[in-house]
Motif scaffolding. Structure first.
Motif: not given
Length: 149
Positions: A11-12, A39, A69
């Motif tokens: 995920t970002d 992340s 993050a």
């Protein structure tokens, strides 16, 4: 074919990456797998940090280093739990997204990598490569590409 045991998803903090997290969480819930949410980040340069400190004072930590993050990971973990994942871990790491994903797959002995398709059909993605395309080619495990756009 046995059920997946460990699933990695990245995920970002974007809405499309959260769609991939939610799909990964559903697969993890269905198979009783551990979900590892990662992340990637790049540490802020001294110039960026100084500029943030000048502008934001005591709140500069919110936009520099690994804090964004970590925030993305917190929200992703909440979404994963809401989607039914029971065993969730998170990890932020300095590095390029594809490298961080591959390392997470290896370190966690994952048998599935879940990624969103953002970037696959863009002009720059076709010219320069995209995280989904590179991860699919280099993962070394099954890959689920989630249609997020």
């Amino acid at each position: 074919m046995p059920a997946y045991q460990t699933i990695v998803v990245g995920t970002d903090g974007s809405s499309t990456s959260f769609a991939a997290v939610e799909r990964a969480a559903g697969v993890a819930a269905d198979s009783g797998a551990t979900l590892v949410i990662v992340s990637a980040y790049t540490p802020a340069s001294r110039e960026d940090t100084a500029a943030a400190e000048d502008a934001l004072k005591d709140e500069a930590y919110l936009v520099t280093g690994w804090t964004p993050a970590e925030e993305a990971l917190r929200e992703a973990a909440d979404r994963a739990a809401a989607a039914g994942a029971r065993k969730v871990t998170t990890h932020a790491e300095d590095g390029a997204p594809v490298d961080v994903l591959r390392k997470a797959v290896k370190d966690n002995k994952a048998d599935l990598l879940v990624i969103g398709n953002r970037g696959l059909n863009t002009f720059s993605g076709r010219l320069l490569g995209s995280v989904p395309a590179d991860a699919t080619r280099r993962a070394g495990v099954d890959v689920l590409v989630v249609h997020t756009t």
